[in-house]
Write a protein that holds these residues in place. Structure first.
Motif: not given
Ligand code: ADE
Length: 418
Positions: A52-57, A346-348
């Motif tokens: 649950v990260t910003t990118e997942t958001g 997590g990843h950018p």
């Molecule tokens: N897995 C690795 N980095 C991530 C990210 N930023 N968001 C979601 N899943 C990830």
């Protein structure tokens, strides 16, 4: 709508951080515009088990704009960004069940909360959701039409399930798309792993002996970035081709029993169990830093290390110092959980843009095609993969050449030689 998160008051901060990530996710935003018009996921409930990260958001925004009803839980107890969880619950009205630092019992309770919605589609990262579903009676999940899987470890588990003839519905292996693993696993893990180690320790990488266990796409990325920061990189492998590749890429290759004695910083990225064991911890230098960036916290034999130790304490956030009976200290980062998400973010967004474009388009593909698909693990269709690369290049303002008719003909012929 239900949720179980740390603190709903963190929503404002989370919304700003999601907006920041979204600014670097142009492919997902293009998909979002189309989804708003076409609503390809209308009427579908999606259970997503992701970090649950910003990118997942941003991915959640896209799926919602496509008409999906979403139930989100964490794919790792330590990777949740609590402000993101709050924003998704408060602003997007998504049912979120995840709290950073939750214990294993709560982790599975949260998964059960997401599954209680009787989803049509599962979106997994590591296959814990699918594994849980497959340990329950089939009748409990008769709604499910298909799923997607984000990561190498999850795809390996799913293939094992399919080979035993037990997979109950079709799943698309997002990880295996070229626009996923070539970029996310290599450049994403490369950068975010170094970021996690540095944020946790503030250690100087330059001049260190930096041991990377595993030379898959993640290991290649980690080794490349450690080298870029001035480390002497040592690679350990079990695969002769990869060992050879690492050697010709200019790295020292040796067994872990030898690397253990000389390393200053260690990272495991193998996807396997007990890669660094008690016999290795015993011979490490005083002050060695040991971390994992593989999906599960099984790569370091921490129970074995605990048995060797006479004392353990947290010396910094995310750094647990074990004092061995031989007097040496070994520092374990982030409880041996993936350090890039435990201690960093997590990843950018720029690489997650491609990974999650694959997720969104695979969910759409599943919604349209599930009736035709067998109960097995599928590739992301090539046209989806290529199109994501095309859109990403376009968003970066980069053009490439197109074949001339003469070149096309030449590539399709065999007559012309020397
Ligand atoms: N897995 C690795 N980095 C991530 C990210 N930023 N968001 C979601 N899943 C990830």
């Amino acid at each position: 709508m239900k949720y179980d998160i740390k603190n709903i008051k963190l929503a404002k901060k989370g919304a700003l951080r999601i907006e920041w990530a979204s600014n670097n996710m142009p492919v997902l935003r293009m998909i979002e515009e189309r989804f708003k018009k076409e609503l390809p996921l209308k009427g579908l409930r999606v259970a997503a088990c992701l970090h649950v990260t910003t990118e997942t958001g941003v991915l959640m925004e896209v799926l919602k704009s496509g008409g999906a009803e979403i139930y989100l839980c964490a794919s790792n107890p330590l990777s949740t960004q609590d402000d993101v969880a709050a924003s998704l619950a408060a602003n997007l009205k998504i049912s979120v069940f995840s709290i950073k630092g939750e214990n294993t019992k709560t982790y599975y309770k949260h998964m059960q909360s997401a599954l209680a919605a009787k989803p049509h589609i599962t979106m997994d990262d590591g296959a814990d959701l699918v594994s849980t579903i497959h340990q329950r009676p089939e009748s409990m999940h008769s709604n499910i039409i298909g799923g997607t899987e984000e990561t190498t470890t999850g795809v390996i588990r799913l293939r094992a399930l399919a080979e035993q003839g037990k997979l109950r519905y079709p799943i698309i292996a997002v990880n295996d798309a070229l626009t996923k693993h070539l970029f996310d696993n290599r450049y994403g893990t490369g950068q975010s792993t170094l970021d996690g180690i540095i944020r946790a320790t503030n250690d100087l990488v330059a001049g260190s002996n930096f041991v990377v266990c595993g030379y898959g796409w993640c290991g290649k990325g980690v080794a490349m970035r450690a080298k870029g920061l001035g480390a002497r990189v040592i690679v350990t492998e079990i695969d002769p081709l990869r060992g050879l590749e690492a050697t010709l890429d200019g790295f020292d290759v040796m067994p872990i029993k030898d690397a253990a004695k000389v390393g200053d910083i260690f990272v495991t990225v193998t996807g396997d169990i007990n890669v660094i064991r008690a016999e290795h911890f015993k011979t490490m230098k005083d002050g060695a830093i040991v971390s994992n960036s593989g999906h599960f916290n099984v790569e370091l034999d921490l129970p074995g290390l605990a048995k060797l130790s006479k004392k353990r304490r947290y010396i910094r956030e995310f750094v647990e110092e074990f004092t061995l009976r031989n007097g040496r200290k070994v520092n374990i980062l982030g409880e041996g959980r993936l350090i890039n998400l435990a201690a960093a973010e997590g990843h950018p967004a720029q690489v997650m843009d491609m990974s999650f474009a694959n997720q969104a388009l695979s969910a759409e593909y599943m919604a349209k095609n599930y009736r035709k698909l067998k109960k097995t693990v599928f590739k992301v269709p090539d046209d989806i993969d290529k199109n994501i690369a095309k859109l990403k290049l376009k968003s970066m303002g980069i053009s490439i050449d197109i074949l001339t008719p003469e070149q096309k003909k030449y590539l399709a012929s065999w007559e012309m030689g020397t």
